[in-house]
Design a protein around this motif. Structure first.
Motif, PDB file in Angstrom:
ATOM      1  N   GLY A   1       0.841  -1.188   0.000  1.00 43.62           N
ATOM      2  CA  GLY A   1       0.000   0.000   0.000  1.00 43.62           C
ATOM      3  C   GLY A   1       0.877   1.239   0.000  1.00 43.62           C
ATOM      4  N   ALA A   2       0.904   1.952   1.134  1.00 43.55           N
ATOM      5  CA  ALA A   2       1.693   3.179   1.221  1.00 43.55           C
ATOM      6  C   ALA A   2       3.118   2.930   1.698  1.00 43.55           C
TER       7      ALA A   2
ATOM      8  N   GLY B   1      -6.717   1.386  -1.216  1.00 42.46           N
ATOM      9  CA  GLY B   1      -5.648   2.376  -1.276  1.00 42.46           C
ATOM     10  C   GLY B   1      -5.957   3.700  -0.633  1.00 42.46           C
TER      11      GLY B   1
ATOM     12  N   ARG C   1      -2.185   1.216  -4.134  1.00 41.80           N
ATOM     13  CA  ARG C   1      -2.253   2.601  -3.664  1.00 41.80           C
ATOM     14  C   ARG C   1      -3.179   3.467  -4.522  1.00 41.80           C
TER      15      ARG C   1
ATOM     16  N   THR D   1      -2.739   3.326   4.512  1.00 41.09           N
ATOM     17  CA  THR D   1      -3.959   3.007   3.788  1.00 41.09           C
ATOM     18  C   THR D   1      -4.868   2.086   4.592  1.00 41.09           C
TER      19      THR D   1
ATOM     20  N   THR E   1      -8.498   3.996  -4.686  1.00 37.15           N
ATOM     21  CA  THR E   1      -8.874   4.879  -3.583  1.00 37.15           C
ATOM     22  C   THR E   1     -10.362   5.206  -3.518  1.00 37.15           C
TER      23      THR E   1
ATOM     24  N   LEU F   1      -6.334   6.523   2.056  1.00 34.68           N
ATOM     25  CA  LEU F   1      -5.678   6.763   3.336  1.00 34.68           C
ATOM     26  C   LEU F   1      -6.711   6.815   4.455  1.00 34.68           C
TER      27      LEU F   1
END
Length: 454
Positions: free
Chosen positions: A68-69, A109, A89, A137, A92, A111
């Motif tokens: 992910g992040a 993805g 990511r 995330t 979203t 946040l």
């Protein structure tokens, strides 16, 4: 055709082989980097992209690491030599928000903080609150079973997920869980996937259990203690009293000093430790008063604030812990949990290990749920032998006190050597066999969590 050729032919320019991107995909926030360099990073944008990657990976027996992040602290999402890094990511989207059913359906993805910004417009929030919420995330939170500052009252990720959409190693898509509050049909595969660190499949969607924004006042109680054991004893007394603060964070003297230096705050009294506690909801004021009395009775010099902004300023001191440690050198951030009544004994063990190895181990704790984060500071890219020896004693001490190796960061690569010590050989083998049911070829995150086959 090679796996890379097949990926490029099927997916085009979302297959990234840029040297800088590949290098970044080798490491996470733990500072640990996987050996070698990944084959490619695939920036998946749809479920179909993920399925295509997994079908090609199965066809070519190419290992896949889901990412992910990259904010993990156990090396679980680090891509190594010849592996496909499958990044979610870019996925979203928020597909659905149902205020009447208190649920949302999202892609992995997004946040954590961005999701809550959107939910707040509907008077809702998703409770998991890792310190990395602004940069981590939802998919990563699910993969690691993340926790955070609010766990003691509002639970961890496992308590806030109703279902997940999971792509298996061979590309099949499963819809696990349910949208109803209750659901006990069959085995609870959703809970099995949460915290599985990418070893069972790729989370491509999640149905999340939401809460309404908390009404009423937020009170913040801070108390300074002569030493960390007194602070730990006070936190245990708060828990034993039946009070249920939303946040109860403990910082020892070394962590307080490091944050003070980073934020240019006055230096704390040598050896002192601090508890920062927040209460919320309609009973917040009365509960804060009761907690303040308990802390004072346990040697705490206590202050209470009813100002929400002041409370956030005080919590910012705790949230600055990780950058404060980074300013001191390379950091191995550990993550053990013990029963809350055992917190004082665990701090005694940390003090013993510090003395035995002539090293400082700055430690903070989510004191409301017994989750400690001891930090080992060293020079260079990898922890030296004495750091691992000290960490070994720390892990074994936590287990001996009825605790666990990890409360919220996961096992990844950094703790896999101790996993069987906690689980026992039979359970360790059973869990490894379960991963093979989901992933017969062993291509999902190989070498992570469970040690490789001998």
């Amino acid at each position: 055709m090679s796996a890379l050729d097949l990926l490029v032919a099927a997916l085009g320019d979302i297959v990234d082989t840029d040297a800088t991107v590949l290098e970044e995909a080798r490491a996470d926030r733990s500072g640990h980097a996987a050996p070698g360099r990944p084959l490619a990073v695939v920036h998946a944008e749809t479920v179909a992209h993920v399925q295509t990657v997994m079908r090609i990976a199965t066809e070519t027996a190419t290992p896949v690491v889901v990412r992910g992040a990259g904010t993990g602290l156990a090396g679980a999402a680090n891509g190594g030599d010849g592996e496909i890094v499958l990044s979610t990511r870019r996925m979203t989207a928020i597909h659905e928000i149902r205020a009447d059913d208190l649920l949302a359906v999202v892609e992995p993805g997004i946040l954590n903080a961005d999701l809550n910004d959107v939910l707040a417009e509907h008077g809702l929030w998703w409770a998991p609150d890792p310190a990395s919420r602004a940069i981590s995330t939802v998919g990563g939170n699910i993969a690691t079973g993340a926790g955070g500052l609010l766990c003691a009252k509002y639970g961890v990720v496992r308590d806030a997920v109703l279902g997940v959409d999971l792509v298996l190693a061979d590309g099949r898509l499963l819809h696990l869980g349910h949208r109803s509050v209750k659901g006990v049909t069959g085995l609870d595969l959703t809970s099995l996937v949460i915290g599985s660190e990418g070893t069972l499949g790729v989370v491509v969607g999640a149905t999340l259990k939401l809460r309404r924004l908390v009404e009423g006042t937020t009170c913040t109680v801070t108390a300074v203690f002569p030493d960390v054991r007194a602070a730990a004893s006070a936190s245990a007394a708060v828990t034993a009293s039946g009070a249920q603060p939303a946040i109860m964070e403990l910082m020892d003297s070394a962590s307080l000093a490091a944050v003070a230096a980073l934020l240019d705050l006055p230096s704390p009294v040598a050896g002192s430790a601090q508890l920062t506690i927040q209460t919320d909801g309609p009973a917040a004021v009365a509960e804060a008063t009761m907690i303040s009395d308990i802390l004072t009775a346990h040697q705490g010099v206590t202050e209470v604030s009813h100002d929400r902004e002041e409370g956030e300023r005080l919590l910012a001191i705790r949230r600055a812990m990780h950058p404060a440690m980074s300013a001191l050198g390379t950091t191995l951030i550990e993550d053990v949990s013990v029963p809350r009544s055992a917190m004082p004994a665990m701090f005694d063990e940390i003090a013993r290990i510090e003395k035995a190895y002539s090293m400082a181990i700055p430690t903070v704790a989510h004191a409301g749920d017994g989750n400690l984060h001891p930090n080992f500071i060293f020079e260079g890219a990898e922890p030296p032998a004495e750091v691992w020896a000290a960490a070994d004693e720390l892990f074994r001490a936590a287990i001996a006190l009825g605790g666990t190796l990890t409360g919220e960061h996961g096992i990844g690569t950094l703790k896999s050597r101790w996993l069987a010590d906690e689980l026992g050989d039979d359970q360790w083998e059973l869990q490894r066999q379960i991963t093979r049911v989901f992933d017969p070829l062993g291509i999902l995150n190989p070498g992570k969590v469970f040690a490789p086959d001998a």
